[in-house]
Write a protein that holds these residues in place. Structure first.
Motif, PDB file in Angstrom:
ATOM      1  N   ASN A   1      -0.392  18.245   5.222  1.00 39.10           N
ATOM      2  CA  ASN A   1       0.936  18.294   5.840  1.00 39.10           C
ATOM      3  C   ASN A   1       1.612  16.924   5.894  1.00 39.10           C
ATOM      4  O   ASN A   1       2.579  16.740   6.642  1.00 39.10           O
ATOM      5  N   GLY A   2       1.112  15.962   5.132  1.00 37.11           N
ATOM      6  CA  GLY A   2       1.733  14.646   5.121  1.00 37.11           C
ATOM      7  C   GLY A   2       1.151  13.784   4.020  1.00 37.11           C
ATOM      8  O   GLY A   2       0.243  14.180   3.288  1.00 37.11           O
ATOM      9  N   THR A   3       1.706  12.577   3.907  1.00 36.58           N
ATOM     10  CA  THR A   3       1.253  11.599   2.916  1.00 36.58           C
ATOM     11  C   THR A   3       0.413  10.549   3.613  1.00 36.58           C
ATOM     12  O   THR A   3       0.847   9.945   4.608  1.00 36.58           O
ATOM     13  N   PHE A   4      -0.793  10.333   3.088  1.00 37.89           N
ATOM     14  CA  PHE A   4      -1.683   9.344   3.667  1.00 37.89           C
ATOM     15  C   PHE A   4      -1.446   8.016   2.988  1.00 37.89           C
ATOM     16  O   PHE A   4      -1.774   7.831   1.810  1.00 37.89           O
ATOM     17  N   GLU A   5      -0.859   7.083   3.748  1.00 35.12           N
ATOM     18  CA  GLU A   5      -0.535   5.771   3.182  1.00 35.12           C
ATOM     19  C   GLU A   5      -0.781   4.700   4.230  1.00 35.12           C
ATOM     20  O   GLU A   5      -0.521   4.883   5.413  1.00 35.12           O
ATOM     21  N   CYS A   6      -1.272   3.567   3.758  1.00 31.65           N
ATOM     22  CA  CYS A   6      -1.549   2.418   4.627  1.00 31.65           C
ATOM     23  C   CYS A   6      -2.430   2.791   5.815  1.00 31.65           C
ATOM     24  O   CYS A   6      -2.254   2.296   6.931  1.00 31.65           O
ATOM     25  N   GLY A   7      -3.348   3.722   5.617  1.00 28.79           N
ATOM     26  CA  GLY A   7      -4.296   4.100   6.649  1.00 28.79           C
ATOM     27  C   GLY A   7      -3.747   5.047   7.694  1.00 28.79           C
ATOM     28  O   GLY A   7      -4.395   5.267   8.710  1.00 28.79           O
TER      29      GLY A   7
ATOM     30  N   CYS B   1       0.821  -1.214   0.000  1.00 31.66           N
ATOM     31  CA  CYS B   1       0.000   0.000   0.000  1.00 31.66           C
ATOM     32  C   CYS B   1       0.849   1.254   0.000  1.00 31.66           C
ATOM     33  O   CYS B   1       0.337   2.356  -0.176  1.00 31.66           O
ATOM     34  N   HIS B   2       2.153   1.057   0.292  1.00 37.40           N
ATOM     35  CA  HIS B   2       3.039   2.227   0.307  1.00 37.40           C
ATOM     36  C   HIS B   2       3.089   2.904  -1.050  1.00 37.40           C
ATOM     37  O   HIS B   2       3.201   4.133  -1.158  1.00 37.40           O
ATOM     38  N   ASN B   3       2.948   2.100  -2.079  1.00 35.90           N
ATOM     39  CA  ASN B   3       3.032   2.663  -3.439  1.00 35.90           C
ATOM     40  C   ASN B   3       1.769   3.438  -3.789  1.00 35.90           C
ATOM     41  O   ASN B   3       1.751   4.215  -4.740  1.00 35.90           O
ATOM     42  N   ASP B   4       0.687   3.187  -3.013  1.00 34.13           N
ATOM     43  CA  ASP B   4      -0.576   3.860  -3.308  1.00 34.13           C
ATOM     44  C   ASP B   4      -0.795   5.085  -2.418  1.00 34.13           C
ATOM     45  O   ASP B   4      -1.929   5.576  -2.293  1.00 34.13           O
ATOM     46  N   GLY B   5       0.234   5.554  -1.716  1.00 32.83           N
ATOM     47  CA  GLY B   5       0.095   6.702  -0.830  1.00 32.83           C
ATOM     48  C   GLY B   5      -0.290   7.971  -1.546  1.00 32.83           C
ATOM     49  O   GLY B   5       0.084   8.190  -2.711  1.00 32.83           O
ATOM     50  N   ILE B   6      -1.036   8.831  -0.840  1.00 36.26           N
ATOM     51  CA  ILE B   6      -1.499  10.109  -1.402  1.00 36.26           C
ATOM     52  C   ILE B   6      -0.695  11.210  -0.737  1.00 36.26           C
ATOM     53  O   ILE B   6      -0.812  11.460   0.458  1.00 36.26           O
ATOM     54  N   GLU B   7       0.136  11.865  -1.512  1.00 34.45           N
ATOM     55  CA  GLU B   7       0.961  12.946  -0.978  1.00 34.45           C
ATOM     56  C   GLU B   7       0.107  14.180  -0.720  1.00 34.45           C
ATOM     57  O   GLU B   7      -0.853  14.451  -1.446  1.00 34.45           O
ATOM     58  N   ASN B   8       0.509  14.876   0.307  1.00 32.82           N
ATOM     59  CA  ASN B   8      -0.193  16.121   0.690  1.00 32.82           C
ATOM     60  C   ASN B   8      -1.709  15.915   0.799  1.00 32.82           C
ATOM     61  O   ASN B   8      -2.514  16.704   0.312  1.00 32.82           O
TER      62      ASN B   8
END
Length: 353
Positions: free
Chosen positions: A35-41, A20-27
C-alpha cells in the motif's frame, strides 16, 4: 557589529529529495501488503492510505492524527492508558503473562486484577473484578466483598439477632446497648444474673413469700409456672434453646431450686421444686460444752504458765544470793556489829592478894 567591518555571505542550496529517493520500491510488501513505496527506510503511502506502515485507510479514520482517537481525553498524553497500542485509531490492549488477567475498555482503561483484596484474595474470594471494581456474589457486599450479609453468626441462644440488643454488620454483632458485649451481645458484666433477676417473682408465685408477694399478681405474670417434685424433675441443659438452672436463698435461709427457660423466642417457662431445703438448727449442748471446756483449758494453761514463771524467777534470785554470799569479805564466824552488854574494868591498885 560595532567595531567589525567584515561581512559573511551564506549561500543555501536546498536538497528537496534524498539520493535514496530514486531507489524506492513501489508497492513494497513492507508497506502493509503493497500500500505504499518503501524509500529511505520508511513508507510513503499511496493515496487513501495512512499510518506508519500504510496500514490504515482514510475511509476508516477521519483524522490523520491516529493517536488522538486512542486518548481518553484531549488533556492526557497516555495512549491507550499505557496498557495497549494504537492501531488505526483503535486501542489494542496488551496481553499479560497470566491468561486470566486482561485489559479491556475502549482505551484499555479497565482490567480484572486490580480490585480490592481481603485475606489476600481478589474481592475476598466472593466476587469478580470488573474494570477495577468488585462485583460481589449474593449475600456479600463491600469494596472487597468481605462483608457477609448472612446473619446466622449473629443469632443468640434465644434465636434473636444479637440478642435484640445490637445490629448484625458483616456477620458480626455491633451492640447498641453499652451494657452488653460479647459475640452475640449476651454478656452483661454489670447486670444481675437471670436467677437473681427473677428470684422475687418465682418466690412469690411458688411459695407466696418474698419482697414482691403484695404485688405478685401485677408484676409476676410474665412467665408460666410449673411445680415439680424434686431437682431430678427439672429440665436438663439442652432441653430448651435457652435455659438457666438457679439456686436462691429466701428470707428464712432456705434454698429453693428452679429453672428459667425461653420457648419460641417469647414464651417463658419456670419450673420450681416444691420443697425447699432448710438447714438444721445448731445443737446447743456441744456448743456449751465446747465453750466451758475451752474456758477451763485456757485457765489451766494460764495457771501452769504463771507457776512456771514463778519457779524460774525464784531460782534466779536464789542463784544471785548464793553468788553474793561467796563474794562476802567479812568473817562469817562473828557478827561485826555485835557489842557485848558486859563491861570489864581493871583496878590498877589490885595486886591479886
Amino acid at each position: 557589529m560595532q567595531g567589525f567591518t567584515e561581512e559573511v555571505e551564506v549561500t543555501l542550496n536546498f536538497i528537496c529529495e534524498c539520493n535514496c529517493h530514486n531507489d524506492g520500491i513501489e508497492n513494497s510488501p513492507v508497506c502493509h501488503y503493497g500500500n505504499g513505496t518503501f524509500e529511505c527506510g520508511a513508507c510513503r503511502c499511496n493515496e487513501g492510505r495512512i499510518g506508519q506502515m500504510c496500514e490504515c485507510s482514510t475511509d476508516e479514520v477521519r483524522t490523520e492524527d491516529l493517536d488522538a482517537n486512542c486518548r481518553a481525553d484531549n488533556g492526557t498524553t497516555d495512549i491507550c492508558s499505557n496498557n495497549g497500542d494504537c492501531v488505526c485509531g483503535t486501542c489494542e490492549c496488551k496481553k499479560r503473562e497470566n491468561p486470566e488477567e486482561r485489559y479491556s475498555g475502549k482505551y484499555c482503561e479497565c482490567d480484572n486484577f486490580n480490585c480490592d483484596r481481603s485475606n489476600n484474595k481478589l474481592c475476598g474470594g466472593h466476587g469478580r473484578c470488573e474494570c477495577r471494581v468488585c462485583v460481589c456474589d449474593a449475600n456479600y457486599t463491600g469494596s472487597a466483598c468481605d462483608c457477609s450479609m448472612d446473619t446466622s453468626t449473629c443469632l443468640a441462644r434465644n434465636k434473636q439477632i444479637c440478642n435484640g440488643r445490637g445490629t448484625c454488620e458483616c456477620g458480626v454483632c455491633k451492640c447498641t446497648d453499652p451494657k452488653f458485649q460479647g459475640a452475640t451481645c449476651e454478656v452483661c458484666p454489670t447486670c444481675p444474673g437471670v436467677c437473681a433477676e427473677h428470684k422475687d417473682c418465682v418466690q412469690c408465685r411458688a411459695f407466696g413469700t418474698g419482697d414482691r408477694k403484695e404485688f405478685c399478681d401485677r408484676d409476676c405474670r410474665y412467665f408460666n409456672l410449673e411445680m415439680v417434685e424434686s431437682r431430678d424433675d427439672l429440665p436438663q441443659p439442652g432441653a430448651e434453646p435457652f435455659i438457666s438452672h438457679c439456686k436462691e436463698r429466701d428470707a428464712n435461709d432456705c434454698w429453693f431450686y428452679y429453672t428459667y427457660a425461653v420457648k419460641n423466642d417469647t414464651t417463658k417457662v419456670v419450673h420450681v421444686v416444691k420443697v425447699t431445703e432448710c438447714p438444721d438448727g445448731p445443737d446447743i449442748t456441744p456448743i456449751v460444752a465446747g465453750v466451758v471446756a475451752g474456758i477451763v483449758l485456757i485457765g489451766l494453761a494460764l495457771l501452769l504458765i504463771w507457776k512456771l514463771l514463778t519457779i524460774i524467777h525464784d531460782r534466779r534470785e536464789f542463784a544471785k544470793f548464793e553468788k553474793e554470799k561467796m563474794n562476802a569479805k567479812w568473817d562469817t564466824g562473828e557478827n561485826p556489829i555485835y557489842k557485848s552488854a558486859v563491861t570489864t574494868v581493871v583496878n590498877p591498885k589490885y595486886e591479886g592478894k
